[in-house]
Scaffold this active site. Structure first.
Site, PDB file in Angstrom:
ATOM      1  CE  LYS A   1      -5.536  -3.158   0.670  1.00  0.00           C
ATOM      2  NZ  LYS A   1      -3.992  -3.818   1.178  1.00  0.00           N
TER       3      LYS A   1
ATOM      4  CB  THR B   1      -0.830  -0.282   1.386  1.00  0.00           C
ATOM      5  OG1 THR B   1      -1.509  -1.429   1.161  1.00  0.00           O
ATOM      6  CG2 THR B   1      -1.569   1.181   1.177  1.00  0.00           C
TER       7      THR B   1
END
Length: 92
Positions: A38, A17
């Site tokens: 995501k 991330t």
């Protein structure tokens, strides 16, 4: 012009991330329109307890995006577990 970037890695807390957010922020700062994705996010309960934004929100902020949670992370789970276990626990 880059049309898409896919960040992948194995394991949790390895920086996927963070790397994706840096790429998104850099592209947005360069004037590109950026959308983030995501597919599955878990650990939302821990984020809420700690008062920190979950990964999909961090990506949205980095990209300067106005995407909805459902567009960024269609599968979101409270417990800090693997996505497949989160889905199972959620009855999905």
């Amino acid at each position: 012009m880059v049309r898409g970037v896919f960040v992948t890695g194995t394991g949790t807390e390895v920086g996927k991330t963070v790397v994706a957010a840096v790429i998104a922020r850099t592209a947005a700062a360069g004037g590109q329109d950026v959308a983030v994705f995501k597919p599955a996010a878990s650990g939302l309960d821990d984020c809420a307890d700690a008062g920190v934004p979950p990964d999909h929100a961090r990506l949205r902020i980095a990209a300067g995006s106005d995407q909805a949670d459902e567009e960024i992370a269609p599968y979101r789970y409270g417990p800090p577990v693997s996505p497949h276990l989160g889905a199972e626990l959620a009855g999905e």
